[in-house]
Design a protein around this motif. Structure first.
Motif, mmCIF file in Angstrom:
data_model
loop_
_atom_site.group_PDB
_atom_site.id
_atom_site.type_symbol
_atom_site.label_atom_id
_atom_site.label_comp_id
_atom_site.label_asym_id
_atom_site.label_seq_id
_atom_site.Cartn_x
_atom_site.Cartn_y
_atom_site.Cartn_z
ATOM 1 N N LEU A 82 0.864 -1.174 0.000
ATOM 2 C CA LEU A 82 0.000 0.000 0.000
ATOM 3 C C LEU A 82 0.902 1.226 0.000
ATOM 4 N N SER A 83 0.965 1.925 -1.109
ATOM 5 C CA SER A 83 1.961 2.969 -1.312
ATOM 6 C C SER A 83 1.811 4.143 -0.360
ATOM 7 N N PHE A 84 0.662 4.264 0.311
ATOM 8 C CA PHE A 84 0.445 5.419 1.178
ATOM 9 C C PHE A 84 0.856 5.177 2.627
ATOM 10 N N VAL A 85 1.199 3.947 2.999
ATOM 11 C CA VAL A 85 1.498 3.661 4.399
ATOM 12 C C VAL A 85 2.782 4.357 4.849
ATOM 13 N N ALA A 86 3.865 4.222 4.092
ATOM 14 C CA ALA A 86 5.147 4.819 4.483
ATOM 15 C C ALA A 86 5.080 6.344 4.571
ATOM 16 N N PRO A 87 4.572 7.040 3.541
ATOM 17 C CA PRO A 87 4.508 8.504 3.655
ATOM 18 C C PRO A 87 3.532 8.988 4.725
ATOM 19 N N ALA A 88 2.584 8.149 5.129
ATOM 20 C CA ALA A 88 1.610 8.563 6.148
ATOM 21 C C ALA A 88 2.201 8.580 7.552
ATOM 22 N N LEU A 89 3.239 7.784 7.790
ATOM 23 C CA LEU A 89 3.743 7.619 9.150
ATOM 24 C C LEU A 89 4.193 8.928 9.792
ATOM 25 N N PRO A 90 4.992 9.771 9.122
ATOM 26 C CA PRO A 90 5.348 11.051 9.748
ATOM 27 C C PRO A 90 4.134 11.925 10.048
ATOM 28 N N LEU A 91 3.144 11.884 9.155
ATOM 29 C CA LEU A 91 1.913 12.644 9.384
ATOM 30 C C LEU A 91 1.168 12.128 10.607
ATOM 31 N N LEU A 92 1.117 10.809 10.761
ATOM 32 C CA LEU A 92 0.443 10.226 11.921
ATOM 33 C C LEU A 92 1.155 10.627 13.213
ATOM 34 N N ARG A 93 2.481 10.644 13.179
ATOM 35 C CA ARG A 93 3.228 11.049 14.378
ATOM 36 C C ARG A 93 2.919 12.503 14.739
ATOM 37 N N ARG A 94 2.922 13.379 13.731
ATOM 38 C CA ARG A 94 2.626 14.787 14.006
ATOM 39 C C ARG A 94 1.195 14.969 14.499
ATOM 40 N N LEU A 95 0.273 14.201 13.933
ATOM 41 C CA LEU A 95 -1.118 14.284 14.359
ATOM 42 C C LEU A 95 -1.258 13.794 15.797
ATOM 43 N N ARG A 96 -0.561 12.709 16.137
ATOM 44 C CA ARG A 96 -0.574 12.222 17.519
ATOM 45 C C ARG A 96 -0.019 13.280 18.475
ATOM 46 N N ASP A 97 1.085 13.905 18.098
ATOM 47 C CA ASP A 97 1.703 14.900 18.974
ATOM 48 C C ASP A 97 0.836 16.141 19.124
ATOM 49 N N ALA A 98 0.162 16.532 18.031
ATOM 50 C CA ALA A 98 -0.669 17.736 18.074
ATOM 51 C C ALA A 98 -1.942 17.535 18.886
ATOM 52 N N THR A 99 -2.486 16.336 18.846
ATOM 53 C CA THR A 99 -3.770 16.079 19.514
ATOM 54 C C THR A 99 -3.622 15.281 20.804
ATOM 55 N N ARG A 100 -2.465 14.638 20.981
ATOM 56 C CA ARG A 100 -2.185 13.763 22.126
ATOM 57 C C ARG A 100 -3.032 12.494 22.104
ATOM 58 N N GLU A 101 -3.611 12.174 20.953
ATOM 59 C CA GLU A 101 -4.446 10.981 20.826
ATOM 60 C C GLU A 101 -3.827 10.016 19.811
ATOM 61 N N THR A 102 -4.277 8.760 19.845
ATOM 62 C CA THR A 102 -3.805 7.749 18.903
ATOM 63 C C THR A 102 -4.202 8.139 17.478
ATOM 64 N N ALA A 103 -3.235 8.088 16.570
ATOM 65 C CA ALA A 103 -3.492 8.403 15.161
ATOM 66 C C ALA A 103 -3.477 7.110 14.357
ATOM 67 N N ASN A 104 -4.413 6.991 13.427
ATOM 68 C CA ASN A 104 -4.617 5.743 12.693
ATOM 69 C C ASN A 104 -4.719 5.975 11.194
ATOM 70 N N LEU A 105 -4.412 4.925 10.448
ATOM 71 C CA LEU A 105 -4.607 4.905 8.999
ATOM 72 C C LEU A 105 -5.375 3.634 8.677
ATOM 73 N N GLY A 106 -6.448 3.745 7.879
ATOM 74 C CA GLY A 106 -7.262 2.567 7.600
ATOM 75 C C GLY A 106 -7.764 2.516 6.171
ATOM 76 N N ILE A 107 -8.138 1.313 5.752
ATOM 77 C CA ILE A 107 -8.692 1.084 4.416
ATOM 78 C C ILE A 107 -9.947 0.228 4.532
ATOM 79 N N LEU A 108 -10.749 0.247 3.491
ATOM 80 C CA LEU A 108 -11.870 -0.685 3.397
ATOM 81 C C LEU A 108 -11.401 -1.948 2.702
ATOM 82 N N ASP A 109 -11.746 -3.087 3.278
ATOM 83 C CA ASP A 109 -11.376 -4.363 2.691
ATOM 84 C C ASP A 109 -12.471 -5.372 3.009
ATOM 85 N N ASP A 110 -13.061 -5.930 1.970
ATOM 86 C CA ASP A 110 -14.105 -6.944 2.149
ATOM 87 C C ASP A 110 -15.216 -6.439 3.064
#
Length: 258
Positions: A82-110
């Protein structure tokens, strides 16, 4: 006959793998055998084989079976595809730090929402849907963010096909309620799981667009409802939508016009 028995063993072993993955604290042999509908002796034989290959691990202290190291590394190959997983990781870290909450990435499957990447909150009480976990799509903010990009008739078809399981007292219970929720998501630009999957937990999500103008995935934050209070939702939703927009831009994605 031997080939058929071999295929059956593979199916059974994979079933045990899925069951082990569902529990964070591992599972006892008897529980795995019962859930898989297997004799204890058969389950033990299959688990031992999986252990020898690195796909299962037995923890003697708690007499529990866990997913093994090689299962993790094999599963990571899916994330790399999934080509978006690697570039999303820094964004998820920044989102976690900005909000202090767990940051997630998800897809629809089946017809379900699957978390494919996550950066955990440092708060003691935090919402976690471990990578690989499947969640009913209408009880998931990430799922609803993606569904909001679909045509109404396609959303209704999914509701009919997958159902609306009442996981909590606040879960959506009818197609009409689901469509009202989707309309709100479209209007504000982010989706909300308001204690619909776990009581006491909220999740806010926004969609990430592909270069083809389709929903590629969704980004979310999840945490205790006592922290994600109603007066904060608008600002937090905008922050999540901003992160989703940044990932969309990184992917060369674009939202369809209109």
């Amino acid at each position: 006959m031997a080939e058929k028995d071999g295929v059956q063993s593979v199916v059974r072993a994979l079933s045990l793998m899925r069951l082990m993955a569902q529990g964070e604290g591992g599972a006892r042999l008897s529980d795995l055998a019962r859930a898989a509908g297997l004799p204890v002796s058969t389950a033990h034989r299959l688990l031992t084989t999986l252990e020898q290959q690195g796909f299962a691990q037995f923890e003697p202290t708690g007499s529990a079976w866990h997913v093994g190291r090689d299962a993790f590394s094999t599963g990571m190959a899916y994330g790399r595809r999934l080509s978006f997983v690697a570039p999303a990781l820094p964004l998820l870290r920044r989102l976690r730090d900005a909000t202090r909450e767990t940051a997630n990435l998800g897809i629809l499957d089946d017809d379900q929402l699957v978390t494919v990447s996550q950066v955990e909150s440092r708060e003691i009480r935090r919402a976690l849907s471990p990578p690989g976990r499947r969640v009913p799509v209408f009880s998931s903010a990430m799922g609803k963010a993606i569904l909001a990009t679909w045509r109404d008739e396609d959303v209704l078809a999914l509701a009919s096909r997958a159902g609306l399981p009442p996981l909590t007292s606040k879960s959506l219970r009818s197609p009409e309620a689901a469509m009202e929720d989707i309309a709100r998501t479209r209007a504000r630009g982010w989706a909300l799981d308001d204690e619909e999957f776990n009581m006491g937990m909220r999740c806010l999500a926004a969609v990430v667009w592909s270069p083809q103008g389709e929903a590629a995935c969704a980004i979310s934050i999840s945490g205790a409802a006592g922290r994600l209070t109603p007066d904060r939702l608008e600002a937090l939703g905008a922050r999540v939508a901003q992160a989703a927009g940044e990932l969309t831009a990184m992917l060369g994605g674009t939202a369809p016009e209109g």
